[in-house]
Enzyme design. Structure first.
Site, PDB file in Angstrom:
ATOM      1  N   CYS A 114       0.809  -1.225   0.000  1.00 39.33           N
ATOM      2  CA  CYS A 114       0.000   0.000   0.000  1.00 39.33           C
ATOM      3  C   CYS A 114       0.841   1.273   0.000  1.00 39.33           C
ATOM      4  O   CYS A 114       0.411   2.302  -0.515  1.00 39.33           O
ATOM      5  CB  CYS A 114      -0.932   0.007   1.210  1.00 39.33           C
ATOM      6  SG  CYS A 114      -2.114  -1.359   1.217  1.00 39.33           S
ATOM      7  N   HIS A 262      -3.732   7.188   0.848  1.00 36.49           N
ATOM      8  CA  HIS A 262      -3.921   5.864   0.256  1.00 36.49           C
ATOM      9  C   HIS A 262      -5.349   5.424   0.499  1.00 36.49           C
ATOM     10  O   HIS A 262      -5.887   5.581   1.592  1.00 36.49           O
ATOM     11  CB  HIS A 262      -2.941   4.869   0.883  1.00 36.49           C
ATOM     12  CG  HIS A 262      -3.331   3.440   0.664  1.00 36.49           C
ATOM     13  ND1 HIS A 262      -3.514   2.924  -0.597  1.00 36.49           N
ATOM     14  CD2 HIS A 262      -3.596   2.428   1.537  1.00 36.49           C
ATOM     15  CE1 HIS A 262      -3.865   1.641  -0.498  1.00 36.49           C
ATOM     16  NE2 HIS A 262      -3.932   1.330   0.788  1.00 36.49           N
ATOM     17  N   ASN A 292      -9.755  -0.540  -3.006  1.00 35.84           N
ATOM     18  CA  ASN A 292      -8.348  -0.380  -2.631  1.00 35.84           C
ATOM     19  C   ASN A 292      -7.478  -0.994  -3.718  1.00 35.84           C
ATOM     20  O   ASN A 292      -7.466  -2.206  -3.899  1.00 35.84           O
ATOM     21  CB  ASN A 292      -8.098  -1.072  -1.286  1.00 35.84           C
ATOM     22  CG  ASN A 292      -6.657  -0.959  -0.796  1.00 35.84           C
ATOM     23  OD1 ASN A 292      -5.769  -0.552  -1.543  1.00 35.84           O
ATOM     24  ND2 ASN A 292      -6.428  -1.330   0.441  1.00 35.84           N
TER      25      ASN A 292
END
Length: 335
Positions: A114, A262, A292
């Site tokens: 991530c 993020h 995501n």
């Protein structure tokens, strides 16, 4: 010492839209449950045979290169951030170099999940600051959909992730007051297994072990996430690393024009926004549309915000990420 600036941005997502209602047809879940916990309404999944992690990265890169005005011949280096490479090896960096027809420049793969794009930007920034390179292509691209447990058993993870890619060109600049002001990176490996995919891996279970056991209940080759633990750590580390970046540049939260977090969970972004008392116009979220996308989430969101006119010359832009590893970081940019 030189300075680096973002001279071009681009992103690509597959056309195949997968809604929460679509997922409810293949697993025990529903739109209300997913939105309440994550904020996600839909995501994009590749169609096998049409897109890969590399091909999406190439498509995003072509847009970024065109917008930058930098000729392909002038790209000095490639940095590719992903947790989902086309092959176990080689990594997608060299495949991008080949598919874009670049010179025999170096290609580096970053495996920081991530926070991968933030780490990749930091590496590119250092190369440019030292004078080693002038123009670096940085890509974040992910294909999650083909590696998820798309059943009720895996719903806690599978409903969250989507596919996509984003790219940026970092170029040398002599303007010390603009571009990348600073980057800040951290890790806390003691929590590595709280968000992980452990097989196939040389350490515990390789392909031969999985085939030999042929165990239908083996979940080691699907992603595992301790959701509540990750959430609690994320909100703390997000706050810390954003403040670290601001303080390093003698800036205040009130100086932020645009925060690009993020896109892990809309609730995390909202928590940070409320804590810092930022307006909706100061934070760009798109997890509602894309889920995501791990290393791709920040470059996709950054490109979208720029395309929509939310980022203007002179703005202070903050990128921040937290994820598997645990790794986290921030990038402070004067546009």
């Amino acid at each position: 010492m030189y300075h680096s600036k973002i001279s071009g941005l681009g992103y690509y997502v597959p056309e195949n839209v997968v809604t929460n209602d679509d997922l409810s047809k293949i697993m025990d879940t529903n739109d209300e449950w997913i939105q309440e916990r994550t904020g996600i309404q839909e995501r994009r999944h590749i169609i096998r045979g049409e897109d890969t992690t590399t091909s999406m990265g190439v498509k995003a890169a072509k847009i970024a290169i065109e917008r930058s005005g930098v000729a392909k011949e002038d790209i000095d280096f490639v940095i590719f951030a992903t947790l989902s490479p086309d092959y176990y090896f080689p990594g997608p960096g060299v495949l991008v170099q080949r598919d874009l027809g670049l010179r025999t420049v170096g290609a580096l793969d970053v495996r920081n999940q991530c926070s991968g794009f933030v780490y990749a930007i930091s590496v590119a920034d250092q190369f440019i600051k030292t004078g080693m390179y002038k123009n670096i292509l940085v890509i974040g691209s992910e294909v999650h959909s083909t590696g998820l447990d798309m059943t009720t058993r895996g719903r806690g993870v599978s409903v969250i992730f989507g596919d996509g890619a984003g790219a940026a060109i970092l170029s040398r600049s002599d303007d010390a007051g603009k571009g990348i002001l600073s980057t800040h990176l951290h890790s806390e490996g003691q929590h590595a297994e709280e968000l992980a995919l452990v097989a196939p891996g040389m350490g515990k279970r390789w392909v031969t072990d999985i085939i030999k056991d042929n165990d239908p209940d083996d979940e080691s080759y699907y992603p595992y996430m301790n959701g509540q633990f990750v959430f609690k750590n994320a909100v703390v580390r997000f706050s810390e690393v954003i403040m670290e970046g601001l303080q390093a540049n003698n800036l205040q939260v009130s100086d932020i024009n645009m925060l690009i977090p993020h896109q892990a969970n809309l609730r995390i972004s909202q928590f940070i926004q409320q804590k810092f008392k930022l307006e909706d116009s100061q934070v760009h979220n798109n997890i509602q549309k894309y889920g995501n996308t791990t290393a791709a989430s920040i470059p996709i969101a950054l490109t979208e915000a720029w395309e929509q006119g939310k980022i203007k010359e002179g703005d202070l832009v903050v990128l921040a990420a937290f994820g598997s590893g645990f790794t986290w970081g921030s990038v402070i940019i004067r546009w």
